[in-house]
Design a protein around this motif. Sequence first.
Motif, short mmCIF file in Angstrom:
data_model
loop_
_atom_site.label_atom_id
_atom_site.label_comp_id
_atom_site.label_asym_id
_atom_site.label_seq_id
_atom_site.Cartn_x
_atom_site.Cartn_y
_atom_site.Cartn_z
N PHE A 1 -0.79 -2.04 8.87
CA PHE A 1 0.41 -1.24 9.13
C PHE A 1 0.13 -0.13 10.14
O PHE A 1 0.88 0.04 11.10
N THR A 2 -0.94 0.62 9.94
CA THR A 2 -1.21 1.72 10.88
C THR A 2 -1.55 1.22 12.27
O THR A 2 -1.37 1.94 13.25
N ALA B 1 0.86 -1.18 0.00
CA ALA B 1 0.00 0.00 0.00
C ALA B 1 0.89 1.23 0.00
O ALA B 1 2.06 1.16 0.39
N THR B 2 0.33 2.34 -0.43
CA THR B 2 1.06 3.60 -0.44
C THR B 2 0.22 4.67 0.24
O THR B 2 -0.97 4.83 -0.09
N PHE B 3 0.83 5.38 1.17
CA PHE B 3 0.18 6.48 1.89
C PHE B 3 0.69 7.80 1.30
O PHE B 3 1.89 7.98 1.14
N VAL C 1 -4.26 9.79 2.07
CA VAL C 1 -4.86 9.07 0.95
C VAL C 1 -4.10 7.75 0.80
O VAL C 1 -2.86 7.73 0.84
N VAL C 2 -4.83 6.66 0.64
CA VAL C 2 -4.20 5.34 0.57
C VAL C 2 -4.56 4.67 -0.75
O VAL C 2 -5.73 4.64 -1.15
N THR C 3 -3.57 4.12 -1.42
CA THR C 3 -3.79 3.29 -2.60
C THR C 3 -3.19 1.91 -2.34
O THR C 3 -2.27 1.76 -1.53
N LEU D 1 -6.04 -2.07 1.11
CA LEU D 1 -6.49 -1.33 2.30
C LEU D 1 -6.33 -2.16 3.57
O LEU D 1 -6.07 -1.61 4.64
N ASP D 2 -6.50 -3.48 3.48
CA ASP D 2 -6.30 -4.32 4.67
C ASP D 2 -4.84 -4.26 5.13
O ASP D 2 -4.55 -4.21 6.33
N ALA D 3 -3.91 -4.27 4.17
CA ALA D 3 -2.49 -4.15 4.52
C ALA D 3 -2.21 -2.79 5.13
O ALA D 3 -1.45 -2.67 6.10
#
Length: 219
Positions: A208-209, A171-173, A197-199, A202-204
């Motif tokens: 992470f967060t 994922a990328t934030f 914004v996340v691409t 979304l589960d990953a």
Amino acid sequence: MNPAATKRWYDDACGTALALEIIGERWALLIMRELVFGPRRFSELRANLPGISANVLTQRLQGLEATGVLTRRTLASPANVQVYALTDWGLEAQPMMRDLGRWAARSPRHDPFAFMSPASAMMSLQTLVDPDKARALDLTVGIRFPNDAFTARAYAGAIEVVRGEPENPAATFTGDTMQLRVSFYGKAPFGAAEGMVVTGDLDAARAFTDLFRLPEKVT
């Protein structure tokens, strides 16, 4: 020789006293923090250290260079610009910086919403990760700020960080450092006005967060 390399503040053989003589000047440790993830130009350092003057930054860089903490070099053509980088010995201070940050974050005076540079934000992730949760993951994400980008990997109970875009992130934030704090520590929903914004997966991204929490304040 630069006076910073020879002056003594304390008549004390303790290594802690010597450490303060090397990095105890105002701004010195924050300059080192900005260099943890790679070389920076003078202008980049100044932009990420609000309040420091060009004169003071020059003095601190000279002092840290004189004591062997950092070095300066000129990048090869076509860049041909001077950058500053921590020496191998300077880089050994990373765990100390993280431990000091974790300790101070428990103070009631800690303001998690004050200015934070991209390097500081990434170091905060390394500092405030839950090692037990991170031990159960092997997950790589990208984190993009307006003028910087990093690869962060949760692995073996810690967060590895390098400057630059990852090749195949889960994922990328994307956002600024305030949005990172609101999303990672405040747990704001992704895509909300105040969050990142996340691409990607979304589960990953949620996994992470979920690794990060601010410590409880002392009473």
